[in-house]
Design a protein around this motif. Structure first.
Motif, short mmCIF file in Angstrom:
data_model
loop_
_atom_site.label_atom_id
_atom_site.label_comp_id
_atom_site.label_asym_id
_atom_site.label_seq_id
_atom_site.Cartn_x
_atom_site.Cartn_y
_atom_site.Cartn_z
N MET A 1 -34.30 -15.25 -21.64
CA MET A 1 -34.49 -16.35 -20.68
C MET A 1 -33.27 -16.45 -19.77
O MET A 1 -32.13 -16.47 -20.24
CB MET A 1 -34.69 -17.67 -21.42
N LYS A 2 -33.49 -16.50 -18.48
CA LYS A 2 -32.39 -16.52 -17.52
C LYS A 2 -31.61 -17.83 -17.62
O LYS A 2 -32.19 -18.91 -17.64
CB LYS A 2 -32.94 -16.34 -16.10
N PRO A 3 -30.28 -17.75 -17.67
CA PRO A 3 -29.46 -18.96 -17.81
C PRO A 3 -29.42 -19.78 -16.53
O PRO A 3 -29.58 -19.26 -15.43
CB PRO A 3 -28.08 -18.40 -18.15
N ALA A 4 -29.22 -21.07 -16.69
CA ALA A 4 -29.07 -21.94 -15.53
C ALA A 4 -27.68 -21.79 -14.92
O ALA A 4 -27.49 -21.96 -13.72
CB ALA A 4 -29.32 -23.39 -15.93
N LEU A 5 -26.71 -21.47 -15.78
CA LEU A 5 -25.33 -21.28 -15.32
C LEU A 5 -24.85 -19.89 -15.76
O LEU A 5 -24.30 -19.72 -16.84
CB LEU A 5 -24.41 -22.35 -15.93
N PRO A 6 -25.08 -18.88 -14.91
CA PRO A 6 -24.68 -17.51 -15.26
C PRO A 6 -23.18 -17.42 -15.55
O PRO A 6 -22.36 -18.10 -14.90
CB PRO A 6 -25.04 -16.71 -14.00
N THR A 7 -22.83 -16.57 -16.49
CA THR A 7 -21.43 -16.41 -16.88
C THR A 7 -20.53 -16.05 -15.70
O THR A 7 -19.41 -16.57 -15.57
CB THR A 7 -21.30 -15.33 -17.97
N ALA A 8 -21.01 -15.17 -14.83
CA ALA A 8 -20.20 -14.72 -13.70
C ALA A 8 -19.86 -15.84 -12.74
O ALA A 8 -18.85 -15.78 -12.03
CB ALA A 8 -20.93 -13.60 -12.96
N LEU A 9 -20.70 -16.88 -12.70
CA LEU A 9 -20.49 -17.96 -11.74
C LEU A 9 -19.83 -19.19 -12.34
O LEU A 9 -19.58 -20.17 -11.62
CB LEU A 9 -21.83 -18.35 -11.10
N ARG A 10 -19.55 -19.14 -13.63
CA ARG A 10 -18.96 -20.32 -14.27
C ARG A 10 -17.62 -20.73 -13.68
O ARG A 10 -17.39 -21.92 -13.41
CB ARG A 10 -18.83 -20.10 -15.78
N PRO A 11 -16.68 -19.79 -13.46
CA PRO A 11 -15.39 -20.21 -12.89
C PRO A 11 -15.54 -20.90 -11.54
O PRO A 11 -14.96 -21.98 -11.32
CB PRO A 11 -14.62 -18.88 -12.76
N ALA A 12 -16.32 -20.31 -10.65
CA ALA A 12 -16.49 -20.91 -9.32
C ALA A 12 -17.20 -22.25 -9.41
O ALA A 12 -16.83 -23.21 -8.71
CB ALA A 12 -17.30 -19.96 -8.43
N ALA A 13 -18.20 -22.34 -10.28
CA ALA A 13 -18.96 -23.59 -10.43
C ALA A 13 -18.07 -24.71 -10.94
O ALA A 13 -18.13 -25.85 -10.46
CB ALA A 13 -20.14 -23.38 -11.37
N PHE A 14 -17.22 -24.41 -11.90
CA PHE A 14 -16.36 -25.44 -12.47
C PHE A 14 -15.24 -25.83 -11.51
O PHE A 14 -14.81 -27.00 -11.49
CB PHE A 14 -15.80 -24.98 -13.81
N VAL A 15 -14.76 -24.89 -10.71
CA VAL A 15 -13.78 -25.23 -9.69
C VAL A 15 -14.40 -26.19 -8.67
O VAL A 15 -13.79 -27.19 -8.28
CB VAL A 15 -13.25 -23.97 -8.98
#
Length: 210
Positions: A1-15
């Protein structure tokens, strides 16, 4: 199941979440209890409030996305895309993030007590928050398969452009001061990553206990 918060985008999303939340808080404290375009707003209102057509028509179309009927239509399109692309977690995140963002922007208005035209509570902008929340959520789903750096750059650009577009429409229509729209954007930036992370954790926990 595709994640809502992909690992690759976590740093940018949290910033984005930290910047957005902090920015919304600071602006709310600075402009609480005011009722006119002061400081930064005094300069930006004249620069952003474009009069006459086609600008008024464009602003009206953009504004429709945040109106009750327009929001329902926009949400339906978003959920249809999630269903078609098999992204249930993104769908849940979008609904939760939109509801929480709109709820927070509505609840913060009387707390900040900022008025426009002497009678309408203005800070933060719910229209901007709603548009940014759905755009942010959808962008996480679309860009998750790309490499971290280009995906992160595109995420920031897409979300900021969406927020600024709705913000411009609100200022042009005289519904908000520029900083109101930045506050709404900030709320959305803070809410979406948290909603996505909780959705992923909840889905993982459910699958492990099934």
């Amino acid at each position: 199941m595709k994640p809502a918060l992909p690992t690759a985008l976590r740093p940018a999303a949290f910033v984005l979440a930290v910047i957005g939340g902090f920015g919304a808080l600071v602006l709310g404290l600075v402009y609480a209890g005011t009722s006119g375009p002061t400081g930064l707003d005094a300069t930006l209102v004249d620069a952003l409030a474009w009069s006459g057509d086609p600008w008024w028509t464009i602003a009206t179309v953009i504004d429709f996305v945040g109106e009750p009927v327009g929001a329902i239509v926009t949400m339906a399109v978003f959920l249809g895309w999630c269903w078609f692309s098999r992204r249930p977690r993104t769908a849940v995140t979008g609904v939760v993030a939109a509801l929480v963002t709109v709820g927070l922007t509505s609840g913060l208005k009387p707390l900040t007590g900022r008025y426009i035209h002497g009678e309408f509570l203005a800070y933060p902008s719910g229209h901007t928050g709603f548009a940014a929340a759905l755009t942010f959520t959808a962008a996480l789903g679309v860009l998750g398969g790309l490499r971290r750096f280009p995906a992160s750059v595109l995420l920031v650009v897409v979300v900021v452009v969406a927020g600024l577009a709705m913000g411009w429409a609100q200022v042009t229509m005289g519904a908000h001061y520029p900083t109101d729209t930045l506050g709404g954007l900030g709320v959305a930036l803070a809410v979406v990553p948290a909603a996505a992370l909780l959705t992923d954790k909840g889905a993982t926990r459910s699958s492990n206990t099934a």
